[in-house]
Design a protein around this motif. Sequence first.
Motif, PDB file in Angstrom:
ATOM      1  N   PHE A 186      43.507   4.766  20.871  1.00  0.00           N
ATOM      2  CA  PHE A 186      42.198   5.126  21.407  1.00  0.00           C
ATOM      3  C   PHE A 186      41.849   4.225  22.575  1.00  0.00           C
ATOM      4  O   PHE A 186      42.314   3.092  22.676  1.00  0.00           O
ATOM      5  CB  PHE A 186      41.105   5.051  20.330  1.00  0.00           C
ATOM      6  CG  PHE A 186      40.810   3.656  19.849  1.00  0.00           C
ATOM      7  CD1 PHE A 186      39.952   2.822  20.555  1.00  0.00           C
ATOM      8  CD2 PHE A 186      41.395   3.169  18.687  1.00  0.00           C
ATOM      9  CE1 PHE A 186      39.680   1.532  20.120  1.00  0.00           C
ATOM     10  CE2 PHE A 186      41.135   1.884  18.241  1.00  0.00           C
ATOM     11  CZ  PHE A 186      40.262   1.058  18.963  1.00  0.00           C
ATOM     12  N   GLU A 187      41.036   4.756  23.445  1.00  0.00           N
ATOM     13  CA  GLU A 187      40.460   4.006  24.558  1.00  0.00           C
ATOM     14  C   GLU A 187      38.977   4.358  24.622  1.00  0.00           C
ATOM     15  O   GLU A 187      38.583   5.493  24.336  1.00  0.00           O
ATOM     16  CB  GLU A 187      41.114   4.377  25.885  1.00  0.00           C
ATOM     17  CG  GLU A 187      42.598   4.072  25.960  1.00  0.00           C
ATOM     18  CD  GLU A 187      43.218   4.547  27.258  1.00  0.00           C
ATOM     19  OE1 GLU A 187      43.899   3.751  27.910  1.00  0.00           O
ATOM     20  OE2 GLU A 187      43.019   5.723  27.600  1.00  0.00           O
ATOM     21  N   VAL A 188      38.163   3.392  24.997  1.00  0.00           N
ATOM     22  CA  VAL A 188      36.734   3.619  25.183  1.00  0.00           C
ATOM     23  C   VAL A 188      36.366   3.184  26.594  1.00  0.00           C
ATOM     24  O   VAL A 188      36.747   2.084  27.026  1.00  0.00           O
ATOM     25  CB  VAL A 188      35.888   2.844  24.154  1.00  0.00           C
ATOM     26  CG1 VAL A 188      34.406   3.154  24.351  1.00  0.00           C
ATOM     27  CG2 VAL A 188      36.314   3.187  22.728  1.00  0.00           C
ATOM     28  N   PHE A 189      35.629   4.044  27.296  1.00  0.00           N
ATOM     29  CA  PHE A 189      35.242   3.763  28.671  1.00  0.00           C
ATOM     30  C   PHE A 189      33.721   3.804  28.810  1.00  0.00           C
ATOM     31  O   PHE A 189      33.073   4.743  28.337  1.00  0.00           O
ATOM     32  CB  PHE A 189      35.826   4.814  29.624  1.00  0.00           C
ATOM     33  CG  PHE A 189      37.330   4.878  29.632  1.00  0.00           C
ATOM     34  CD1 PHE A 189      38.062   4.151  30.551  1.00  0.00           C
ATOM     35  CD2 PHE A 189      38.005   5.680  28.725  1.00  0.00           C
ATOM     36  CE1 PHE A 189      39.448   4.217  30.569  1.00  0.00           C
ATOM     37  CE2 PHE A 189      39.395   5.754  28.733  1.00  0.00           C
ATOM     38  CZ  PHE A 189      40.122   5.017  29.654  1.00  0.00           C
ATOM     39  N   ALA A 190      33.152   2.805  29.469  1.00  0.00           N
ATOM     40  CA  ALA A 190      31.756   2.881  29.871  1.00  0.00           C
ATOM     41  C   ALA A 190      31.632   3.875  31.020  1.00  0.00           C
ATOM     42  O   ALA A 190      32.618   4.229  31.678  1.00  0.00           O
ATOM     43  CB  ALA A 190      31.251   1.504  30.297  1.00  0.00           C
ATOM     44  N   ASP A 191      30.407   4.330  31.280  1.00  0.00           N
ATOM     45  CA  ASP A 191      30.220   5.363  32.299  1.00  0.00           C
ATOM     46  C   ASP A 191      30.583   4.890  33.694  1.00  0.00           C
ATOM     47  O   ASP A 191      30.950   5.691  34.559  1.00  0.00           O
ATOM     48  CB  ASP A 191      28.784   5.893  32.272  1.00  0.00           C
ATOM     49  CG  ASP A 191      27.734   4.797  32.463  1.00  0.00           C
ATOM     50  OD1 ASP A 191      28.111   3.622  32.621  1.00  0.00           O
ATOM     51  OD2 ASP A 191      26.528   5.118  32.432  1.00  0.00           O
ATOM     52  N   ASN A 192      30.492   3.579  33.960  1.00  0.00           N
ATOM     53  CA  ASN A 192      30.783   3.067  35.298  1.00  0.00           C
ATOM     54  C   ASN A 192      32.195   2.517  35.433  1.00  0.00           C
ATOM     55  O   ASN A 192      32.523   1.866  36.415  1.00  0.00           O
ATOM     56  CB  ASN A 192      29.766   1.986  35.681  1.00  0.00           C
ATOM     57  CG  ASN A 192      29.736   0.820  34.692  1.00  0.00           C
ATOM     58  OD1 ASN A 192      30.426   0.858  33.667  1.00  0.00           O
ATOM     59  ND2 ASN A 192      28.944  -0.188  34.989  1.00  0.00           N
ATOM     60  N   ASN A 193      33.060   2.783  34.448  1.00  0.00           N
ATOM     61  CA  ASN A 193      34.445   2.348  34.527  1.00  0.00           C
ATOM     62  C   ASN A 193      35.213   3.291  35.450  1.00  0.00           C
ATOM     63  O   ASN A 193      35.173   4.514  35.269  1.00  0.00           O
ATOM     64  CB  ASN A 193      35.065   2.345  33.119  1.00  0.00           C
ATOM     65  CG  ASN A 193      36.443   1.728  33.085  1.00  0.00           C
ATOM     66  OD1 ASN A 193      37.329   2.136  33.820  1.00  0.00           O
ATOM     67  ND2 ASN A 193      36.626   0.751  32.218  1.00  0.00           N
ATOM     68  N   CYS A 194      35.925   2.735  36.425  1.00  0.00           N
ATOM     69  CA  CYS A 194      36.594   3.582  37.414  1.00  0.00           C
ATOM     70  C   CYS A 194      37.742   4.389  36.819  1.00  0.00           C
ATOM     71  O   CYS A 194      38.236   5.321  37.456  1.00  0.00           O
ATOM     72  CB  CYS A 194      37.095   2.733  38.579  1.00  0.00           C
ATOM     73  SG  CYS A 194      38.248   1.419  38.102  1.00  0.00           S
ATOM     74  N   ALA A 195      38.178   4.070  35.605  1.00  0.00           N
ATOM     75  CA  ALA A 195      39.243   4.829  34.963  1.00  0.00           C
ATOM     76  C   ALA A 195      38.712   5.897  34.016  1.00  0.00           C
ATOM     77  O   ALA A 195      39.492   6.619  33.403  1.00  0.00           O
ATOM     78  CB  ALA A 195      40.155   3.878  34.187  1.00  0.00           C
TER      79      ALA A 195
END
Length: 342
Positions: free
Chosen positions: A59-68
Amino acid sequence: MKRIRTLLLAAVMLAFTPGAAFATFWWHKSPACDPDSVGSGTVTIEDPTFGLYSVKKDFEVFADNNCANPVAVNGSFTYVYNLEVLEVSTLGILEFRVPVPGPDAVLEAGFVEGGPDMAPTSTEVQEIPAGSGQFFVVYSFPEPDDFLPVGAKSAPLYIVSPFQPGDAQVELEGQFALAANGPCIGPALLPEPCPCGSLFWKLRALNWWWVNHFFPGEQFGQLKTRAVELSGGFFEDEGELVSSLFYIGFLSAKRKAKRQLAALLLNVAAGELFPGNTKCRLFLGTELDLDGDDVPDSTVEEAIGDIIAGIESGSYSLQLDAFHLALDINEGKNVVGAVIFH
């Protein structure tokens, strides 16, 4: 106010990830960007007749401002899951289920296109079992011939949710009704709070043109109805609630407290009914730091009870305390993790 993003992630993942793996899904991730959190684990389904097989879940978790972030939505997190069937049986995976707080907690769900691996045939939010109040995002793989077999990998499966990362027990269902679950990360904790002051709610009640695009149409009526319900009978109806927003001039402590209470209840109603909104949202469980020591010592639900009790006390001092408590919450001064979104 500078945005503060609290992810509570590294320590949580180490608690259940035997040898955390940093997965790289080349078709949606730039090498220059890293997820805000990564991890992996293995779930084993065992049956005396059909043997056993193991499924690796990254799994990966990204914040909304993460460029990925492959599917970025302002004010929300993106959760990405990859499955790989490792061994040993001829059985395959039919469904992968991720628990969510409710249907409104899921803004988007699907899979990232463009990779070489197997995509689900459907993605939907289901209540399992029906009437239980337990909701899951369910990814279904083709059957009977094209289920996710041994050696296969899924396309990246994603959920976009305003709810913050926390522990979750994901579920896998194989053929012949065999199933198992295992620890993972999912949308589990309350969204980041972003309360609005009483002036905003007053202007929204007036339908001023530069704010009436927030909670449009029937939404504002729904907010008022829910805010009255949250008051537990303190506000008799929507008319009294809205009238309290318009108290002006040299107010009594009681009237000032009622104005701030009305705004506070509307903030909570906005969070409950529209958790993905990034203008005004609080929750009954949102934590408060009332003594400024950076340690939560109350919740919005407890504060609402204290504010109502103070207003009804007849004591000027207690009514003034109620006013200041509600005002500080609406301005985000004592709200743990309060943010302002772009």
